[in-house]
Design an enzyme around this catalytic site. Structure first.
Site, mmCIF file in Angstrom:
data_model
loop_
_atom_site.group_PDB
_atom_site.id
_atom_site.type_symbol
_atom_site.label_atom_id
_atom_site.label_comp_id
_atom_site.label_asym_id
_atom_site.label_seq_id
_atom_site.Cartn_x
_atom_site.Cartn_y
_atom_site.Cartn_z
ATOM 1 N N CYS A 130 -7.930 0.467 6.138
ATOM 2 C CA CYS A 130 -8.844 0.213 5.014
ATOM 3 C C CYS A 130 -9.563 -1.131 5.125
ATOM 4 C CB CYS A 130 -8.097 0.266 3.679
ATOM 5 S SG CYS A 130 -7.368 1.883 3.309
ATOM 6 N N ARG A 131 -8.823 -2.226 4.954
ATOM 7 C CA ARG A 131 -9.460 -3.550 4.850
ATOM 8 C C ARG A 131 -9.833 -4.176 6.183
ATOM 9 N NH1 ARG A 131 -4.694 -6.018 1.460
ATOM 10 N NH2 ARG A 131 -3.651 -4.449 2.744
ATOM 11 N N SER A 132 -8.877 -4.293 7.111
ATOM 12 C CA SER A 132 -9.199 -5.014 8.350
ATOM 13 C C SER A 132 -10.251 -4.304 9.208
ATOM 14 C CB SER A 132 -7.939 -5.369 9.156
ATOM 15 O OG SER A 132 -7.186 -4.236 9.505
ATOM 16 N N ASP A 137 -5.598 -4.566 -1.743
ATOM 17 C CA ASP A 137 -5.362 -3.298 -1.053
ATOM 18 C C ASP A 137 -5.995 -2.155 -1.858
ATOM 19 O OD1 ASP A 137 -4.383 -1.024 0.150
ATOM 20 O OD2 ASP A 137 -2.304 -1.726 0.239
ATOM 21 N N ASN A 181 -4.209 -1.227 8.805
ATOM 22 C CA ASN A 181 -5.350 -1.242 9.735
ATOM 23 C C ASN A 181 -6.220 0.013 9.606
ATOM 24 O OD1 ASN A 181 -5.966 -1.403 13.351
ATOM 25 N ND2 ASN A 181 -7.082 -2.409 11.722
ATOM 26 N N CYS A 237 -4.485 -6.458 8.265
ATOM 27 C CA CYS A 237 -4.022 -6.004 6.950
ATOM 28 C C CYS A 237 -2.709 -5.253 7.145
ATOM 29 C CB CYS A 237 -5.086 -5.171 6.240
ATOM 30 S SG CYS A 237 -5.551 -3.636 7.080
HETATM 31 P P1 4NP Z 1 -4.933 -1.405 4.556
HETATM 32 O O1 4NP Z 1 -4.555 -0.323 3.423
HETATM 33 O O2 4NP Z 1 -3.723 -2.294 4.714
HETATM 34 O O3 4NP Z 1 -6.091 -2.113 3.977
HETATM 35 O O4 4NP Z 1 -5.249 -0.617 5.802
HETATM 36 C C1 4NP Z 1 -3.394 0.461 3.477
HETATM 37 C C2 4NP Z 1 -3.379 1.592 4.252
HETATM 38 C C3 4NP Z 1 -2.245 2.382 4.288
HETATM 39 C C4 4NP Z 1 -1.135 2.029 3.553
HETATM 40 C C5 4NP Z 1 -1.165 0.873 2.789
HETATM 41 C C6 4NP Z 1 -2.296 0.098 2.766
HETATM 42 N N1 4NP Z 1 0.013 2.848 3.569
HETATM 43 O O5 4NP Z 1 0.950 2.549 2.840
HETATM 44 O O6 4NP Z 1 0.058 3.815 4.338
#
Ligand code: 4NP
Length: 154
Positions: free
Chosen positions: A13-15, A121, A11, A8
Site C-alpha cells: 500500500c504505502r511504500s 496504514d 509493501n 512499510c
Molecule cells: P502497507 O499496508 O504496510 O502500507 O503495505 C498493509 C498491507 C497489508 C497488511 C497490513 C498493512 N496486512 O496486514 O496484510
C-alpha cells in the site's frame, strides 16, 4: 549514487506509492539516473505480489504507474545497500531498528520526520485513505528531493 529504500509493513500500500512518487519527482527533475530507489516491507506476507489495486489506482489517477512493482521483505543486506531507509510509520521504524545489524551504514528515519507524521496504514480503510496517503507521500517525495540536493542544481 544516492540510494533510498521506502519501508512499510506489507509493501503493497504505502511504500509502493512512496517509491512511485519519488521516482516521478526524480524523473521530472532529470535526476532519475542519480538515485537507486526501491521499497520493501518489514513483513513478508505479500512477497511477490503486485501493489494493492487501490494504490495502483490512486497512482494511475496521478499519472504514475506502479503496477509492475512486486512486494518483498526487508533483508539484512538492505542496511548496507541503501544509504537512506525511510519508514512510513513509527512502528515500521521500530521494526527496522530491531532488524538492523549493529554497524550498518544505512540512516534510518521516519519518511515524514520533518513533518513529525506517520503515513497512516490505509489497508483496512476506504478509498479516501489512499488519497490521503498519496498526497502525503508526494509532499514527502518533493521534500526529500530538496533535502538530498537532487534537484536540477543538486
Ligand atoms: P502497507 O499496508 O504496510 O502500507 O503495505 C498493509 C498491507 C497489508 C497488511 C497490513 C498493512 N496486512 O496486514 O496484510
Amino acid at each position: 549514487m544516492t540510494s533510498v529504500l521506502f519501508v512499510c509493513l506489507g509493501n503493497i500500500c504505502r511504500s509502493p506509492l512512496a517509491e512511485g512518487a519519488f521516482r516521478k519527482v526524480m524523473e521530472d527533475l532529470g535526476a532519475g539516473s542519480r538515485v537507486l530507489i526501491d521499497s520493501a516491507g518489514t513483513g513478508g506476507w505479500h512477497q511477490g505480489e503486485a501493489p494493492d489495486p487501490r494504490s495502483i489506482a490512486v497512482a494511475a489517477r496521478n499519472g504514475i504507474d506502479i503496477s509492475a512493482q512486486r512486494a518483498r521483505q526487508v533483508v539484512k543486506a538492505d542496511f548496507s545497500r541503501f544509504e537512506h531507509i525511510l519508514a512510513m510509520d513509527s512502528s515500521n521504524l521500530n521494526n527496522l531498528r530491531k532488524l538492523s545489524p549493529a554497524e550498518a551504514p544505512a540512516r534510518l528515519r521516519l519518511f515524514l520526520e520533518a513533518e513529525g507524521m506517520d503515513v497512516p496504514d490505509p489497508y483496512y480503510g476506504g478509498p479516501a485513505g489512499f488519497e490521503t496517503v498519496f498526497r502525503m507521500v508526494m509532499t514527502g517525495a518533493e521534500n526529500l528531493a530538496a533535502e538530498l540536493g537532487l534537484g536540477r542544481q543538486g
